[in-house]
Design an enzyme around this catalytic site. Structure first.
Site, PDB file in Angstrom:
ATOM      1  N   ARG A 346       0.747  -0.858   0.080  1.00  0.00           N
ATOM      2  CA  ARG A 346       0.513  -0.028   0.148  1.00  0.00           C
ATOM      3  C   ARG A 346       0.603   0.812   0.262  1.00  0.00           C
ATOM      4  O   ARG A 346       0.512   2.690  -0.705  1.00  0.00           O
ATOM      5  CB  ARG A 346      -1.363  -0.439   1.120  1.00  0.00           C
ATOM      6  CG  ARG A 346      -1.780  -1.272   1.185  1.00  0.00           C
ATOM      7  CD  ARG A 346      -3.381  -1.194   2.000  1.00  0.00           C
ATOM      8  NE  ARG A 346      -4.111   0.133   2.226  1.00  0.00           N
ATOM      9  CZ  ARG A 346      -3.376   0.848   2.801  1.00  0.00           C
ATOM     10  NH1 ARG A 346      -2.994   1.028   3.797  1.00  0.00           N
ATOM     11  NH2 ARG A 346      -4.233   2.056   3.219  1.00  0.00           N
ATOM     12  N   CYS A 377      14.145  -5.464  -3.678  1.00  0.00           N
ATOM     13  CA  CYS A 377      15.555  -4.875  -4.552  1.00  0.00           C
ATOM     14  C   CYS A 377      14.752  -3.639  -5.631  1.00  0.00           C
ATOM     15  O   CYS A 377      14.664  -3.599  -6.576  1.00  0.00           O
ATOM     16  CB  CYS A 377      15.499  -5.541  -4.999  1.00  0.00           C
ATOM     17  SG  CYS A 377      16.923  -6.894  -4.368  1.00  0.00           S
TER      18      CYS A 377
END
Length: 450
Positions: A346, A377
């Site tokens: 979110r 990453c």
């Protein structure tokens, strides 16, 4: 539905959890020891030790209490829990036992609920692009109503029902109202993928087509304005516009619809001091507006249907993480934890903000500004930017994030193959596992090609 908590007697003036800080935590939250928090009578540090991290903690009593709050506020309405916020077998059972219905968006959500024992007739199926499997499953299991969202769905559903069958349906209409906490979660305007527009006549055209299908029994209109709405006004405007459409349908077809579904999207506070939708005011004003609009139009008042999801599950959940590293880069302190955007997308999707807290030990009285980041990453893998934590936060510490019960596990991904976290329920001093951690073996079993 906000509960004010009093600090415990053992908390010191410098390190105690204040009532304001706990305003977004479950109402059962206490501080049994300085620097620690317990929910449902279970210390969160014990949950982390027992089930590992990351882990979601769900306060069963909070979920049930919020169901009852909705039932009390809307005694004459049908309240459907929006399963997309978070669904598992235990939650389906809690919702059933508290007397709410369910709205689902897929065959997967529907089958999980029904195989748990949830009555299919109290379930509504949504979706802007329902697959053949979605519709076939709904008809096979006897779902209560299907919300028609596109023109092609009308003929497909009528054909699937067959000439001798019957299926209750609703029509999702777009009232042309902009409401919600972010552009990506505003669904009541003309420029998005859901429903039939009222203003351009598509809604009336779709309804006329449905009335030509004797297998389909139209029970009402449906709309959903968006998510994280904290003002009552958009719902009142929606009532007026939908009743206006109902009046035109009565004039054209002699049609009196017995149901009006205003959807959900009820805003909650994610951080202390943020606004939340006033449920009592919503119920009172919507009922008055609906009665007045129907009286003006000369129509009977339809039964109201509402669909809260986040407002029931969100404040009942906590996400627990273990700190992996603390890095000073220029003026920024990065606190990296063992979860991230794979278990809570979110912040990356909507830019939402949380109020994380160090638990398990007191920490220093001095606080510093840090950014809590995930392990993935991606530069955008940020859980909480520019938040205050004790200056001595270090690897091995536990970080708790409140208001994590909705749109966390339900939106979790398999990014970097880290596996999705488990869900533990707490109540009356006991913790139990509801959903186990996704293992590497689970991931390997899906990988069937070489």
């Amino acid at each position: 539905m906000t509960t004010v908590h009093e600090p415990t007697a053992t908390a010191t003036a410098t390190a105690a959890v204040t009532a304001a800080e706990l305003s977004v935590w479950p109402s059962s939250t206490t501080e049994p020891r300085r620097g620690d928090l317990a929910v449902g009578g279970v210390p969160l540090a014990e949950v982390a030790d027992r089930f590992g991290t990351p882990v979601y903690v769900l306060d069963e009593a909070e979920v049930r209490d919020r169901c009852r709050t909705y039932r009390d506020a809307f005694p004459d309405a049908e309240v459907l829990y929006a399963a997309k916020a978070f669904l598992c077998r235990a939650v389906a059972r809690w919702i059933d036992e508290e007397g709410l219905g369910l709205d689902v968006c897929s065959a997967g959500e529907l089958e999980l609920a029904v195989t748990t024992g949830f009555p299919a007739e109290r379930i509504v199926l949504h979706g802007n692009a329902k697959s053949p499997r979605d519709l076939d499953t709904a008809l096979r299991l006897g779902v209560g109503r299907i919300v028609i969202d596109s023109p092609s769905e009308i003929a497909r559903l009528a054909a699937a029902v067959g000439p001798d069958g019957h299926q209750k349906v609703m029509v999702r209409v777009v009232p042309g109202i902009s409401a919600g906490g972010h552009d990506k979660i505003r669904t009541g305007t003309e420029d998005q993928k859901f429903g039939f527009s009222i203003s351009d006549g598509y809604a009336q055209h779709a309804i006329a087509r449905i009335l030509d299908q004797p297998q389909l029994r139209l029970t009402g209109l449906h709309c959903h304005l968006g998510s994280q709405i904290t003002s009552v006004k958009p719902y009142l405007v929606a009532v007026r516009r939908l009743v206006g459409l109902m009046s035109r349908l009565y004039e054209q077809h002699g049609l009196v619809l017995p149901e009006l579904d205003l959807g959900g999207g009820h805003g909650i506070a994610y951080r202390p001091g943020e606004p939340a939708l006033d449920l009592t005011a919503l119920a009172r004003k919507v009922r008055a507006e609906l009665a007045d609009a129907c009286a003006t139009a000369g129509l009977p008042v339809p039964r109201l249907v509402i669909e809260p999801g986040r407002a029931i599950a969100g404040p009942a959940g906590i996400a627990l993480y273990r700190v992996l590293s603390v890095k000073h880069t220029g003026d920024t302190v990065f606190v990296a934890v063992d979860g991230g955007m794979s278990d809570n997308p979110r912040p990356a999707l909507y830019g939402v903000r949380y109020a994380p807290r160090l638990i398990g030990r007191p920490g220093t009285a001095r606080r510093t500004r840090v950014t809590v980041v995930g392990r993935h990453c991606e530069a955008g893998d940020i859980l909480a930017a520019d938040v205050d934590l004790p200056a001595d936060v270090r690897p091995g510490d536990l970080i708790a994030v409140p208001v994590a019960g909705a749109y966390h596990l339900s939106m979790a991904s398999g990014y970097n193959l880290v596996g999705r976290p488990p869900v533990a329920a707490v109540r009356n001093g006991h913790a139990r596992l509801l959903v186990r951690r996704e293992s590497l073996e689970d991931i390997r079993r899906r990988d069937v090609g070489m």
